[in-house]
Design a protein around this motif. Structure first.
Motif, mmCIF file in Angstrom:
data_model
loop_
_atom_site.group_PDB
_atom_site.id
_atom_site.type_symbol
_atom_site.label_atom_id
_atom_site.label_comp_id
_atom_site.label_asym_id
_atom_site.label_seq_id
_atom_site.Cartn_x
_atom_site.Cartn_y
_atom_site.Cartn_z
ATOM 1 N N ALA A 1 0.826 -1.204 0.000
ATOM 2 C CA ALA A 1 0.000 0.000 0.000
ATOM 3 C C ALA A 1 0.860 1.254 0.000
ATOM 4 C CB ALA A 1 -0.931 -0.008 1.209
ATOM 5 N N ARG A 2 1.938 1.240 0.773
ATOM 6 C CA ARG A 2 2.809 2.415 0.838
ATOM 7 C C ARG A 2 3.560 2.631 -0.467
ATOM 8 N NH1 ARG A 2 6.809 1.834 4.687
ATOM 9 N NH2 ARG A 2 6.305 -0.330 5.166
ATOM 10 N N SER A 3 4.021 1.532 -1.081
ATOM 11 C CA SER A 3 4.761 1.690 -2.332
ATOM 12 C C SER A 3 3.858 2.179 -3.461
ATOM 13 C CB SER A 3 5.420 0.364 -2.738
ATOM 14 O OG SER A 3 4.432 -0.621 -3.012
ATOM 15 N N ALA A 4 2.568 1.809 -3.401
ATOM 16 C CA ALA A 4 1.617 2.263 -4.413
ATOM 17 C C ALA A 4 1.010 3.615 -4.064
ATOM 18 C CB ALA A 4 0.499 1.232 -4.578
ATOM 19 N N GLY A 5 1.275 4.095 -2.852
ATOM 20 C CA GLY A 5 0.671 5.343 -2.414
ATOM 21 C C GLY A 5 -0.840 5.256 -2.360
ATOM 22 N N ALA A 6 -1.349 4.095 -1.941
ATOM 23 C CA ALA A 6 -2.795 3.859 -1.982
ATOM 24 C C ALA A 6 -3.310 3.251 -0.690
ATOM 25 C CB ALA A 6 -3.135 2.971 -3.165
ATOM 26 N N PRO A 7 -3.162 3.919 0.466
ATOM 27 C CA PRO A 7 -3.688 3.354 1.709
ATOM 28 C C PRO A 7 -5.194 3.191 1.694
ATOM 29 C CG PRO A 7 -3.031 5.636 2.021
ATOM 30 C CD PRO A 7 -2.519 5.227 0.678
ATOM 31 N N GLY A 8 -5.895 4.087 0.998
ATOM 32 C CA GLY A 8 -7.347 3.983 0.921
ATOM 33 C C GLY A 8 -7.794 2.744 0.170
ATOM 34 N N ARG A 9 -7.100 2.427 -0.918
ATOM 35 C CA ARG A 9 -7.427 1.224 -1.676
ATOM 36 C C ARG A 9 -7.138 -0.027 -0.851
ATOM 37 N NH1 ARG A 9 -8.182 1.625 -7.195
ATOM 38 N NH2 ARG A 9 -7.912 3.713 -8.071
ATOM 39 N N ALA A 10 -6.062 0.018 -0.091
ATOM 40 C CA ALA A 10 -5.719 -1.128 0.751
ATOM 41 C C ALA A 10 -6.781 -1.337 1.822
ATOM 42 C CB ALA A 10 -4.353 -0.919 1.391
ATOM 43 N N LEU A 11 -7.260 -0.257 2.404
ATOM 44 C CA LEU A 11 -8.313 -0.380 3.414
ATOM 45 C C LEU A 11 -9.593 -0.909 2.778
ATOM 46 C CD1 LEU A 11 -9.318 0.006 6.270
ATOM 47 C CD2 LEU A 11 -9.810 2.399 5.723
ATOM 48 N N GLY A 12 -9.892 -0.448 1.567
ATOM 49 C CA GLY A 12 -11.064 -0.962 0.871
ATOM 50 C C GLY A 12 -10.954 -2.456 0.596
ATOM 51 N N ALA A 13 -9.757 -2.902 0.218
ATOM 52 C CA ALA A 13 -9.547 -4.333 -0.016
ATOM 53 C C ALA A 13 -9.743 -5.122 1.269
ATOM 54 C CB ALA A 13 -8.146 -4.570 -0.572
ATOM 55 N N ALA A 14 -9.210 -4.597 2.379
ATOM 56 C CA ALA A 14 -9.362 -5.283 3.664
ATOM 57 C C ALA A 14 -10.831 -5.357 4.083
ATOM 58 C CB ALA A 14 -8.542 -4.569 4.736
ATOM 59 N N MET A 15 -11.566 -4.272 3.871
ATOM 60 C CA MET A 15 -12.983 -4.263 4.225
ATOM 61 C C MET A 15 -13.754 -5.290 3.397
ATOM 62 S SD MET A 15 -13.323 -2.100 6.682
ATOM 63 C CE MET A 15 -15.059 -1.692 6.722
ATOM 64 N N THR A 16 -13.378 -5.419 2.128
ATOM 65 C CA THR A 16 -14.027 -6.429 1.288
ATOM 66 C C THR A 16 -13.742 -7.830 1.803
ATOM 67 O OG1 THR A 16 -13.880 -4.996 -0.657
ATOM 68 C CG2 THR A 16 -14.195 -7.349 -1.054
ATOM 69 N N TRP A 17 -12.500 -8.073 2.191
ATOM 70 C CA TRP A 17 -12.134 -9.392 2.707
ATOM 71 C C TRP A 17 -12.837 -9.712 4.028
ATOM 72 C CZ3 TRP A 17 -10.449 -13.354 0.333
ATOM 73 C CH2 TRP A 17 -9.695 -13.204 -0.838
ATOM 74 N N LEU A 18 -13.208 -8.680 4.791
ATOM 75 C CA LEU A 18 -13.927 -8.927 6.038
ATOM 76 C C LEU A 18 -15.265 -9.613 5.785
ATOM 77 C CD1 LEU A 18 -13.326 -5.695 8.168
ATOM 78 C CD2 LEU A 18 -12.452 -7.998 8.618
ATOM 79 N N LEU A 19 -15.822 -9.431 4.598
ATOM 80 C CA LEU A 19 -17.068 -10.104 4.266
ATOM 81 C C LEU A 19 -16.896 -11.620 4.242
ATOM 82 C CD1 LEU A 19 -18.326 -7.772 1.390
ATOM 83 C CD2 LEU A 19 -19.011 -7.747 3.802
ATOM 84 N N VAL A 20 -15.661 -12.061 4.022
ATOM 85 C CA VAL A 20 -15.345 -13.493 4.047
ATOM 86 C C VAL A 20 -14.836 -13.903 5.425
ATOM 87 C CG1 VAL A 20 -13.917 -15.319 3.048
ATOM 88 C CG2 VAL A 20 -14.806 -13.474 1.589
ATOM 89 N N VAL A 21 -13.957 -13.086 5.981
ATOM 90 C CA VAL A 21 -13.288 -13.424 7.234
ATOM 91 C C VAL A 21 -14.255 -13.470 8.416
ATOM 92 C CG1 VAL A 21 -11.613 -12.581 8.935
ATOM 93 C CG2 VAL A 21 -11.038 -12.576 6.491
ATOM 94 N N LEU A 22 -15.144 -12.492 8.524
ATOM 95 C CA LEU A 22 -16.018 -12.423 9.698
ATOM 96 C C LEU A 22 -16.957 -13.620 9.830
ATOM 97 C CD1 LEU A 22 -16.842 -8.600 9.893
ATOM 98 C CD2 LEU A 22 -15.133 -9.913 11.168
ATOM 99 N N PRO A 23 -17.627 -14.058 8.764
ATOM 100 C CA PRO A 23 -18.449 -15.269 8.919
ATOM 101 C C PRO A 23 -17.633 -16.501 9.297
ATOM 102 C CG PRO A 23 -19.092 -14.069 6.949
ATOM 103 C CD PRO A 23 -17.824 -13.431 7.438
ATOM 104 N N LEU A 24 -16.442 -16.634 8.698
ATOM 105 C CA LEU A 24 -15.597 -17.775 9.039
ATOM 106 C C LEU A 24 -15.123 -17.688 10.489
ATOM 107 C CD1 LEU A 24 -13.434 -18.139 5.795
ATOM 108 C CD2 LEU A 24 -15.326 -19.587 6.549
ATOM 109 N N GLY A 25 -14.759 -16.484 10.913
ATOM 110 C CA GLY A 25 -14.328 -16.296 12.293
ATOM 111 C C GLY A 25 -15.442 -16.566 13.278
ATOM 112 N N ALA A 26 -16.653 -16.138 12.953
ATOM 113 C CA ALA A 26 -17.804 -16.401 13.819
ATOM 114 C C ALA A 26 -18.064 -17.909 13.916
ATOM 115 C CB ALA A 26 -19.038 -15.670 13.282
ATOM 116 N N ALA A 27 -17.960 -18.598 12.797
ATOM 117 C CA ALA A 27 -18.129 -20.054 12.821
ATOM 118 C C ALA A 27 -17.061 -20.711 13.666
ATOM 119 C CB ALA A 27 -18.076 -20.611 11.394
#
Length: 241
Positions: free
Chosen positions: A206-232
């Motif tokens: 993210a730092r090398s691309a100068g895109a912290p916002g895009r990185a946060l958006g990617a992480a938020m998208t992945w939470l849609l997968v991670v959170l249900p699995l974590g809850a299970a």
């Protein structure tokens, strides 16, 4: 812990760059190796950190109070060390092995100190947590390695979501739904949210691309997968342990 296929039609080693350009280096360093500790140093550090943190949590259980008490009696604070050591490794295979050693060390250190403090040690629980280390250790060790070494924001976003998601689900499901410990639940959810944001924004990709916002958006998208699995996972953990 999933991916997309947008780069499938591109030449080998090319992937869509998060800023709209092209990442000619591919998702990870050539030959799967980057800067970091040698194999011996990484594995040795994994054992030392694992034993030390496992031993410390046994003692901290009688020291910490209020919402902070959960930090010495939860999965999240244990796997974060596997993530950290994995990030220090040069090779992904070493990161996976180091993650296992961290978890084994934590189990050994925790129960050794607990025995010295005259607390009963249940062999079946020792075996159970050792088995979970075989599963969780490599996963979080690799997550740490990909967070530091991956050149794709999608991969580093997944690592950030995985690490923060453990605290989020442990807070919401473990401490909130099952135990009704509001203070612990809020603390773990705050830590989880901060981890997602900080790890995403500060990832080398993210730092090398100068895109912290895009990185946060990617992480938020992945939470849609991670959170249900974590809850299970929390449901299974509560049923077994």
């Amino acid at each position: 812990m999933s991916r997309t296929s947008s780069a499938a039609a591109e030449p080998t080693g090319m992937a869509n760059h998060p800023s709209g350009g092209v990442d000619t280096a591919g998702p990870v360093p050539a030959h799967g190796q980057g800067p970091g500790l040698t194999t011996a140093a990484a594995l040795g550090l994994a054992v030392v950190i694992g034993v030390a943190w496992g031993a410390a949590t046994s003692g901290l259980q009688t020291v910490l109070s209020g919402p902070f008490s959960g930090l010495a009696n939860a999965v999240g604070p244990w796997v974060v060390t596997a993530f950290a050591v994995g990030a220090l490794c040069r090779r992904p295979g070493v990161a996976a092995a180091a993650g296992v050693l961290v978890c084994f060390g934590e189990v050994g250190g925790y129960y050794a100190v607990s025995a010295l403090r005259d607390f009963g040690v249940n062999p079946s629980m020792v075996a159970f947590w050792a088995i979970t280390g075989v599963v969780g250790g490599p996963l979080f060790g690799l997550a740490g390695w990909f967070w530091r070494h991956a050149r794709s924001i999608r991969w580093t976003g997944a690592s950030a979501a995985l690490m923060g998601g453990v605290f989020l689900t442990e807070g919401a499901v473990g401490y909130g739904y099952y135990l009704h410990h509001a203070g612990n639940a809020v603390l773990f959810c705050v830590i989880g949210a901060l981890l997602v944001a900080a790890l995403a924004a500060r990832a080398p990709a993210a730092r090398s691309a100068g895109a912290p916002g895009r990185a946060l958006g990617a992480a938020m998208t992945w939470l849609l997968v991670v959170l249900p699995l974590g809850a299970a996972g929390q449901v299974v953990l509560r049923a077994v342990a």
